[in-house]
Design an enzyme around this catalytic site. Structure first.
Site: not given
Length: 379
Positions: A174-176, A178
């Protein structure tokens, strides 16, 4: 599938990381070992000039490809640092650990000697009792727990002071900024089976929740819209819809609408069409492919730019990150084959932002909107 994503040494943190890494190499193999000689020449430990792999390989009588393998294997055996930070466990058994990832946290650290990521927290959660630093209620004295992968043919020795256990496997990311469901595998067998599922379209199904501004080109409320738009790089950090990009598909649905038209910010990115917004919506996103920043770009492209997204969306004084949450994941259990579905509740910052904007989020609306989750196979 990965242990700790980077098996290289980051130049930006070299001055901080080098002493620890060299100390571990000497402890594991000894200063005069071929491993230490190769690593010393490759990365310039103790002031030794750095050399290319081919030159090092010739000096230690190894083929260049074998010398490269040795470098990777040595880096992978540097004890992995764990962080004593609790994780919010959503599901756990002998094969899997599923946690709720908070925002502002990366999935993997920059390298094995650094903490601060979800993988470090998961490793601490899974540590055996003997790894707990300082004992039960003690004053410390052991430092953080460390995790060392099983030795390879080129790395037969191990640190006597470190408990030899395997850190969890990363099977997706997952993105930083998110938040939401994050899945780790505890065994290589489970990781391999899960990785196969992630590679097969439709086997792993994911649903995200997002708070979005409603742009002039936004789809009607309550209906699924299929965004089928290829994505490619705009620059090093941004993606964009472009004809020569990789295929990407996302399904979007506005499931709770209304709220205040003003969200404390203005249009700064994306391609949602126009600069005005007409209220706020809670949007369900079903990514059918897994491209970088896919949901954020596709939502903006569909006229639903994410709040707090300073790259593709709209600013918001209410949020310090983009309003995207990995809400649900379903997959076949790697050991039993049974279908598993796991949810992560909407986090406090997004719920508070929704309330502040006058957006009602009743549970029945969510349940109704997502009732067909397992029927959306990508059509």
């Amino acid at each position: 599938m990965a242990r700790c994503c980077p098996d290289e040494l980051n130049p930006e943190s070299w001055s901080e990381d080098a002493p620890y890494i060299w100390e571990q190499i000497v402890a594991l193999w000894g200063r005069e070992s071929v491993e230490a000689r190769v690593m010393c020449a490759r990365f310039g430990f103790e002031g030794v000039p750095r050399e290319p792999i081919a030159q090092i390989a010739e000096r230690v009588s190894l083929k260049p490809y074998r010398c490269s393998e040795l470098v990777q294997q040595v880096l992978q055996r540097i004890p992995f640092v764990s962080d004593d930070v609790p994780v919010d466990v959503l599901f756990e058994d002998e094969h899997l650990l599923v946690v709720a990832k908070p925002p502002h946290t990366s999935v993997t650290p920059r390298n094995r000697s650094r903490g601060g990521a979800m993988l470090n927290r998961a490793a601490h959660h899974l540590r055996p009792p003997a790894c707990a630093s300082g004992g039960d209620g003690g004053d410390g004295g052991g430092g953080p727990a460390v995790f060392v992968p099983a030795p390879s043919a080129l790395a037969p020795r191990r640190a006597a002071s470190a408990a030899i256990v395997a850190e969890p496997f990363v099977v997706h990311r997952l993105d930083f900024n998110t938040s939401g469901v994050l899945l780790f595998a505890k065994t290589s067998a489970a990781a391999n089976r899960l990785s196969e599922q992630f590679r097969e379209p439709g086997r792993v199904r994911k649903a995200y929740l997002a708070l979005c501004a409603v742009g002039p080109a936004a789809p009607a409320a309550g209906e699924w819209v299929h965004v089928d738009a290829p994505l490619g790089r705009e620059d090093r950090s941004r993606q964009m819809v472009r004809a020569d990009g990789k295929s990407a598909s996302t399904r979007l649905r506005r499931v709770a609408c209304g709220g205040e038209a003003s969200h404390g910010g203005g249009r700064i990115g994306g391609s949602g069409g126009g600069s005005g917004t007409d209220g706020i919506a809670l949007v369900v996103a079903r990514p059918l492919t897994g491209r970088t920043h896919q949901i954020r770009v596709h939502a903006a492209h569909a006229g639903l730019p994410l709040l707090g997204d300073d790259v593709y969306g709209v600013e918001s004084a209410l949020l310090d990150r983009h309003a995207l949450h990995a809400w649900r994941i379903s997959f076949d259990h790697p050991a039993t084959g049974e279908r598993v579905r796991i949810d992560a509740p909407l986090p406090a910052d997004l719920a508070a932002a929704a309330r502040a904007l006058g957006l009602a989020l009743p549970a029945d609306v969510l349940l109704d909107a997502l009732a067909r989750f397992d029927d959306l196979d990508g059509a």
